[in-house]
Each structure stands twice: as structure tokens, then as C-alpha cells.
Enzyme design. Structure first.
Site, PDB file in Angstrom:
ATOM      1  CG  HIS A 186     -11.400   0.346  -0.834  1.00  0.00           C
ATOM      2  ND1 HIS A 186     -10.830   1.111  -1.638  1.00  0.00           N
ATOM      3  CD2 HIS A 186     -11.154   1.159   0.734  1.00  0.00           C
ATOM      4  CE1 HIS A 186      -9.807   1.717  -1.013  1.00  0.00           C
ATOM      5  NE2 HIS A 186      -9.812   1.581   0.134  1.00  0.00           N
ATOM      6  NE  ARG A 215     -12.912   3.413   5.425  1.00  0.00           N
ATOM      7  CZ  ARG A 215     -11.771   3.119   4.704  1.00  0.00           C
ATOM      8  NH1 ARG A 215     -10.920   3.614   5.650  1.00  0.00           N
ATOM      9  NH2 ARG A 215     -11.767   3.579   3.468  1.00  0.00           N
ATOM     10  CE1 TYR A 243      -6.350   5.495  -2.174  1.00  0.00           C
ATOM     11  CE2 TYR A 243      -4.674   4.306  -0.226  1.00  0.00           C
ATOM     12  CZ  TYR A 243      -6.468   4.403  -1.112  1.00  0.00           C
ATOM     13  OH  TYR A 243      -6.929   3.021  -0.622  1.00  0.00           O
ATOM     14  CB  SER A 263      -0.662   0.117   0.882  1.00  0.00           C
ATOM     15  OG  SER A 263      -1.695   0.853   1.607  1.00  0.00           O
ATOM     16  NE  ARG A 271     -12.372  -6.416   6.700  1.00  0.00           N
ATOM     17  CZ  ARG A 271     -13.584  -5.650   5.205  1.00  0.00           C
ATOM     18  NH1 ARG A 271     -13.795  -5.877   4.256  1.00  0.00           N
ATOM     19  NH2 ARG A 271     -13.550  -4.518   5.810  1.00  0.00           N
ATOM     20  CB  THR A 322      -6.437   2.391  -4.562  1.00  0.00           C
ATOM     21  OG1 THR A 322      -6.018   1.177  -4.357  1.00  0.00           O
ATOM     22  CG2 THR A 322      -8.703   2.079  -4.184  1.00  0.00           C
ATOM     23  CE  LYS A 374      -7.781  -3.299  -4.276  1.00  0.00           C
ATOM     24  NZ  LYS A 374      -8.489  -2.143  -3.173  1.00  0.00           N
TER      25      LYS A 374
END
Length: 374
Positions: A266, A176, A141, A118, A321, A167, A242
Site C-alpha cells: 500500500h 498516518r 474496496y 480507485s 506516486r 485491495t 492486491k
């Protein structure tokens, strides 16, 4: 002093599948860090849908197939990989384990799994590259200006990364609520170290009564298709776009020069109530029509999930995850174990469905009429 239990030094016999790592991971992360890792956007409808989609699809077993000499090897963007399970980009991995991305790189190397690092990694991209023998891709990014973006690209190129993964689905953060309720903030010692010293993205809090997003300036530097075209012309590395769910966007990405498409929502963390990635996959695969590889992430917990994604048109999958649970619970050993279990489950599914190689896995390997959409 932390009251969290230390990472496991031995894997308990009770851990028999990737999902079994979740409770061990949760007790080794702070509540706010857990909310960051596990949370989705808003009511988390899409987060749940990603998992539920796999449960609706059925595999069609076939018997007495000749499986001699079978395997899971594939060619992907110039790489020869032993299996189609890649590690997705996950930010701030030191939230899960003190060694963060370094432990993940060690595990990826042991399992010969490509790893996507990342932009917001908590370890410098060069340090990850030095620690890894597995192929690395860099998740990008776009920054506030192209000079800063190009600086990241050149660093990745010089460090030996093999592809760029842009992304595209998060010009703003999702709503969130779980993070908000947990008062999530990065703890001391954890930062997006690759962005240290770079210009801020800009934007801020809108004035009272003003448009809360469009009036804040946060979208002033949001990338467009022109930026994808520029990036494809600015690097010799293959560019993966992505965050694609719409077939029209897949087509547009190919026109812009993308070398691969990643079907992603995402992890259910941006816009809630969008389709599960497995639901979107067949339409994307049809639009791409084999011209470039199609990757998929979102909700993968079993080797049978990998099998179903391949049957519906994916070339490979990105695990998120599930490997982070292994990392939080047991560091590199946990990630290795998760990858090994998923690959084992995939190969068992292939054998029982009569599929000798990945090329044999298609829609004919699924029960006729099985519904992908809910």
C-alpha cells in the site's frame, strides 16, 4: 483564491527523469494534500524501504547481443499491452489537479497504459471510462454489505472495465502521522464520488477505556477469503488480489479464484516496518510458479526499477506516486512525460543488459549475489 502556482504549460528542460517532477508537484499542492499523497504509516520505515530495495540490486550488463526486432510487448489478463508499466489506483486525484482522474485517463490513453481506477476516485468511474481509450481496471474496496459491493462491480462491468483489483491489505487505515500532523481533510468539491449514497462502513470511536480498534466496530465488515471466493463467482472479470506480501497468502488467493496477484504494501501507508515489495517479490513469484501474473508496486521511479522487478519475477508493475507528481505539476502532459521517460529508461536498460524482449529479463540479468533484502 488559491495562491498555488498553476500547472505547468511547458515542461522545463530541468525535468530529465520522473523524480524531477517532485518539487514542481509539491509547490502546486496544499501542504495537507501533499501529506496525504506522500505520507506513509507511522515512522515511514517501509515507505523508505520501498525505494532503498531497488538501490541494493545491481543489473548485469551484457554486450554484443542480437537486439534486432526487440520490444516490450506483453499479454496480461487478456490484454495485449505495448509495455509493462500500469497506472496504480490512487484516490482523490483532484487533490493534485483540477481534472483529476480524467487527466490521468487521457495520459494513459496517449501512452497505451492500462489504468486502475480507485473506488475512491474523485471522478465517477463511468466518466473516466468515457474519457479513456486505454484499458481500465477497477480497484475495489469491499463495502459494508455485498449488495453495495456488487453494485460497484456491476457499474464497472457495464462501463467496460477489464478487471477488478481488490485491495486486501487495508481493513483499517494505517497510522498516518504525517497526515494527522498536517490536519488533512478533503476540501470542498473532492469526494469519493463512486460511493455517494452508499451505506457507511460503520464503526466509530471506541468508548474510553475500551479496545480502540476491536472495540470500535470498524472491523465488523472487514472482508475475508470468503468474500474473494464470492466475488470470483459473482463476476466474469478477472480478479486481482492486491496487497500480498506473504507467499501463503498468494497461495490462498489462487485457491480463492484470483486471476493475478499484486505484491503491494500500500505504498508504505498501512502497516509500517513490513518488507519492501521488491524484497517480498521473489517469494511470491516462487509460490505462484507462473500460474498467474504477478504485479508489483511500491517505490518505482526509474525504468531500471521496472527492469529489476521483472527480473525478480514480476509480470508488470504499477506506478503510483511518480505519475501523481507528473499530474500535479502538469496535468495529462506530465503523466505522459513520466510514462515516456520510464519506458525509455526500461528499453535502454534492456538493450544494455542484452535483453531483446521481456521474456529475456530474469535473475540472470542481475549481478550475482546482489542483495534484495537489507
Amino acid at each position: 483564491m488559491s495562491t498555488l502556482p498553476p500547472p505547468l504549460t511547458q515542461i522545463p528542460a530541468q525535468i530529465a527523469c520522473a523524480g524531477d517532477y517532485e518539487p514542481y508537484a509539491r509547490e502546486r499542492m496544499t501542504p495537507s494534500a501533499w501529506a496525504y499523497l506522500e505520507g506513509g504509516a507511522a515512522d515511514e520505515t517501509t515507505l523508505r524501504a520501498n525505494r532503498a530495495a531497488y538501490e541494493r540490486v545491481r543489473i548485469l550488463p551484457r554486450v554484443l547481443a542480437d537486439l534486432a526486432g526487440g520490444g516490450t510487448e506483453l499479454d496480461l489478463l487478456g490484454l495485449r499491452l505495448p509495455h509493462p508499466i500500469l497506472l496504480a489506483p490512487v484516490a482523490y486525484q483532484k487533490l493534485a489537479h483540477p481534472e483529476g482522474e480524467l487527466a490521468t485517463a487521457l495520459a494513459a490513453s496517449a501512452m497505451q497504459a492500462a489504468m486502475v481506477v480507485s473506488t475512491q476516485a474523485s471522478v465517477a468511474l463511468e466518466d473516466v471510462a468515457r474519457a479513456a481509450s486505454a484499458p481500465l481496471w477497477f480497484q475495489l474496496y469491499f463495502q459494508a454489505d455485498r449488495a453495495a459491493t456488487l453494485q460497484l462491480v456491476r457499474r464497472a462491468e457495464q462501463a467496460g472495465y477489464r478487471a477488478l483489483v481488490v485491495t486486501a491489505d487495508a481493513p483499517v487505515n494505517g497510522v498516518r502521522n504525517r497526515e494527522q500532523r498536517a490536519s488533512f481533510a478533503l476540501p470542498p468539491g473532492v469526494e469519493a464520488i463512486n460511493l455517494r449514497g452508499m451505506p457507511p462502513m460503520g464503526g466509530g470511536v471506541a468508548r474510553a477505556g475500551a479496545s480502540p480498534v476491536f472495540g470500535s466496530g470498524v472491523l465488523a465488515h472487514a472482508p475475508t477469503w470468503r468474500d474473494i471466493e464470492w466475488l470470483c463467482g459473482a463476476t466474469s472479470l478477472p480478479v486481482v488480489v492486491k496487497g500480498i506480501l506473504a507467499p501463503a497468502d498468494a497461495q490462498r488467493a489462487l485457491e480463492a479464484g484470483a486471476s493475478a496477484i499484486a505484491v503491494s504494501n500500500h505504498g508504505g501507508r498501512t502497516l509500517d516496518t513490513v518488507p519492501a515489495t521488491l524484497e517480498a517479490l521473489p517469494g511470491i513469484a516462487a509460490a505462484v510458479a507462473g500460474r498467474v501474473p504477478v504485479l508489483l508496486d511500491g517505490g518505482i521511479r526509474r525504468g531500471t526499477d521496472v527492469f529489476k522487478a521483472l527480473a525478480l519475477g514480476a509480470s508488470a508493475v504499477l506506478l503510483g506516486r511518480a505519475y501523481m507528481h507528473g499530474l500535479a505539476a502538469a496535468g495529462a502532459v506530465g503523466v505522459i512525460h513520466v510514462l515516456h521517460m520510464l519506458r525509455t529508461e526500461l528499453e535502454i536498460a534492456m538493450a544494455l543488459a542484452g535483453c531483446r524482449t521481456l521474456a529475456d529479463i530474469d535473475e540472470q540479468a542481475l549481478w550475482p549475489g546482489a542483495a534484495v533484502a537489507g
